[in-house]
Write a protein that holds these residues in place. Structure first.
Motif, mmCIF file in Angstrom:
data_model
loop_
_atom_site.group_PDB
_atom_site.id
_atom_site.type_symbol
_atom_site.label_atom_id
_atom_site.label_comp_id
_atom_site.label_asym_id
_atom_site.label_seq_id
_atom_site.Cartn_x
_atom_site.Cartn_y
_atom_site.Cartn_z
ATOM 1 N N GLN A 1 4.784 0.840 5.856
ATOM 2 C CA GLN A 1 4.756 1.525 4.557
ATOM 3 C C GLN A 1 6.106 2.183 4.266
ATOM 4 O OE1 GLN A 1 1.194 3.811 5.467
ATOM 5 N NE2 GLN A 1 0.031 2.654 3.957
ATOM 6 N N ALA A 2 6.699 2.818 5.278
ATOM 7 C CA ALA A 2 8.012 3.441 5.095
ATOM 8 C C ALA A 2 9.065 2.385 4.771
ATOM 9 C CB ALA A 2 8.400 4.234 6.343
ATOM 10 N N LEU B 1 5.179 9.757 2.385
ATOM 11 C CA LEU B 1 5.969 8.659 1.810
ATOM 12 C C LEU B 1 6.822 9.152 0.644
ATOM 13 C CD1 LEU B 1 3.273 5.838 2.021
ATOM 14 C CD2 LEU B 1 5.351 6.028 3.403
ATOM 15 N N VAL B 2 6.300 10.100 -0.119
ATOM 16 C CA VAL B 2 7.094 10.676 -1.209
ATOM 17 C C VAL B 2 8.303 11.427 -0.634
ATOM 18 C CG1 VAL B 2 7.111 12.398 -3.062
ATOM 19 C CG2 VAL B 2 5.193 10.798 -2.868
ATOM 20 N N VAL C 1 12.134 -0.652 -1.841
ATOM 21 C CA VAL C 1 11.990 -0.373 -3.273
ATOM 22 C C VAL C 1 13.068 0.583 -3.782
ATOM 23 C CG1 VAL C 1 10.584 1.118 -4.763
ATOM 24 C CG2 VAL C 1 9.601 -0.950 -3.786
ATOM 25 N N ALA D 1 0.359 9.901 1.699
ATOM 26 C CA ALA D 1 1.030 9.662 0.410
ATOM 27 C C ALA D 1 2.181 10.659 0.217
ATOM 28 C CB ALA D 1 0.025 9.769 -0.735
ATOM 29 N N GLN D 2 1.950 11.916 0.622
ATOM 30 C CA GLN D 2 2.990 12.932 0.471
ATOM 31 C C GLN D 2 4.151 12.661 1.427
ATOM 32 O OE1 GLN D 2 2.942 15.045 -2.105
ATOM 33 N NE2 GLN D 2 5.063 15.285 -1.433
ATOM 34 N N ALA E 1 1.292 9.554 -5.774
ATOM 35 C CA ALA E 1 1.539 10.910 -5.253
ATOM 36 C C ALA E 1 2.719 11.580 -5.946
ATOM 37 C CB ALA E 1 1.770 10.857 -3.742
ATOM 38 N N SER F 1 0.840 -1.208 0.000
ATOM 39 C CA SER F 1 0.000 0.000 0.000
ATOM 40 C C SER F 1 0.871 1.251 0.000
ATOM 41 C CB SER F 1 -0.972 -0.007 1.180
ATOM 42 O OG SER F 1 -0.346 0.413 2.370
ATOM 43 N N GLY F 2 2.003 1.182 0.701
ATOM 44 C CA GLY F 2 2.931 2.322 0.680
ATOM 45 C C GLY F 2 3.438 2.596 -0.726
ATOM 46 N N ILE F 3 3.737 1.531 -1.458
ATOM 47 C CA ILE F 3 4.196 1.683 -2.846
ATOM 48 C C ILE F 3 3.092 2.324 -3.692
ATOM 49 C CG2 ILE F 3 5.098 0.484 -4.889
ATOM 50 C CD1 ILE F 3 6.850 0.438 -2.225
ATOM 51 N N LEU G 1 0.680 4.294 -2.780
ATOM 52 C CA LEU G 1 0.513 5.709 -2.443
ATOM 53 C C LEU G 1 1.613 6.561 -3.074
ATOM 54 C CD1 LEU G 1 -0.446 5.381 1.346
ATOM 55 C CD2 LEU G 1 -1.972 5.842 -0.570
ATOM 56 N N VAL G 2 2.850 6.065 -2.993
ATOM 57 C CA VAL G 2 3.990 6.825 -3.526
ATOM 58 C C VAL G 2 3.933 6.937 -5.048
ATOM 59 C CG1 VAL G 2 6.423 6.423 -4.069
ATOM 60 C CG2 VAL G 2 5.710 6.713 -1.708
ATOM 61 N N GLY H 1 8.565 -0.378 3.192
ATOM 62 C CA GLY H 1 8.354 -0.770 1.797
ATOM 63 C C GLY H 1 9.047 0.201 0.850
ATOM 64 N N ILE H 2 8.958 1.489 1.172
ATOM 65 C CA ILE H 2 9.616 2.504 0.340
ATOM 66 C C ILE H 2 11.136 2.295 0.372
ATOM 67 C CG2 ILE H 2 9.956 4.991 -0.037
ATOM 68 C CD1 ILE H 2 7.014 3.822 -0.367
ATOM 69 N N GLU I 1 10.772 8.833 0.245
ATOM 70 C CA GLU I 1 11.387 8.300 -0.978
ATOM 71 C C GLU I 1 12.464 9.254 -1.503
ATOM 72 O OE1 GLU I 1 9.065 8.471 -4.597
ATOM 73 O OE2 GLU I 1 9.837 6.506 -5.201
#
Lengths: 173, 173
Positions: free
Chosen positions: B84-85, B46-47, B91, B43-44, A94, A86-88, A90-91, B87-88, B50
């Motif tokens: 979620q973090a 997580l961006v 990736v 979402a922001q 966004a 889900s994190g992926i 969202l990113v 996962g980022i 990233e």
């Protein structure tokens, strides 16, 4: 408006694109699942999901993305992978500047079936009827992705009307 | 070898780069935390994480990335954001083709302090000693990121020696 619904999952990530607006028939554009193999490293599986979602965004150019909100109380054996996926989702949305909304499973069930406690078969049946399909999309993750997109269009429409009413009354939404 | 350790978190994501090899003194290259505001959309946030991690990879060009393994049994109020973090983090590293390893909190504590039950202060003190710093890195997320990088170098070294021994014995690792 065109919405990409994403039902996040590590083994099967449902993706479905629906087009339409409130009060008019909705149209299925495409639906599928992005699959990754449990034999791969978790990092590689997430990259596969990222690439798959990017390809869907490239191809279908949605106006918004709707992702299922994940809760810690869900099935604990897969919940971490689901949260990471889900994190992926969202990113990926966004960072393109696309509006992203999270809808809970209860909100989705209530939107498409009228009951927050509808089961998977009921959700599949309602998605089939709403989109005028010949049969419920398989697997359930695909139907769930479409239900998310439908929910987003219908809730977004309601929110847009509220915002318009507030704006008409001289208040910023 | 140069390793980026990442202690994933939505509010504070610890990042630390350590260079060295087994049996030789390790060197701190840099350490910090990437912060995001709870007032922003998930979402922001997580961006932001990233982009921050990508900037660290660009600047320090590590040979490998070590990420803390997150468990569902952790503090449930923040666990979804942490997952979620993470996962980022996975990736961002994997899509560059970098080796990514996950280490559990117990493995990290055992590696740097000799005890899988060490508390945050003990981990901070051992990181300070191992990297010959004047004071423990603050906040704890920063020290944890360095501990992950240290763990990775030490465990990786052991694994490399095992692989070499197997190869010398005529068996593929």
């Amino acid at each position: 408006m065109r919405v990409l619904g994403i039902d996040p999952g590590l083994t099967r990530c449902g993706v479905g694109v629906v087009e339409g607006s409130v009060g008019r028939p909705l149209t299925l554009i495409d639906v599928n699942v992005i699959r990754t193999s449990a034999s791969e490293h978790i990092a590689q599986r997430l990259v596969t999901i990222e690439r798959g979602l990017d390809a869907w965004l490239d191809e279908f150019q949605p106006d918004a993305v709707a992702v299922e909100r994940v809760f810690a109380r869900s099935d604990s054996s897969t919940i971490m992978g689901t949260a990471q996926a889900s994190g992926i989702a969202l990113v990926v949305a966004a960072r393109r500047g696309l509006p992203v909304a999270l809808h809970t499973p209860s909100e989705v069930k209530a939107a498409v079936s009228g009951s927050g406690r509808a089961d998977k078969a009921q959700v599949g049946a309602m998605v089939t009827r709403i989109l005028r399909l010949d049969a419920p999309p398989k697997p359930a993750d695909a139907a769930d992705a479409l239900a998310l997109a439908i929910t987003h269009i219908w809730r977004g429409g309601a929110q847009a009307r509220i915002d318009a009413a507030l704006a008409a009354a001289g208040r910023r939404p």
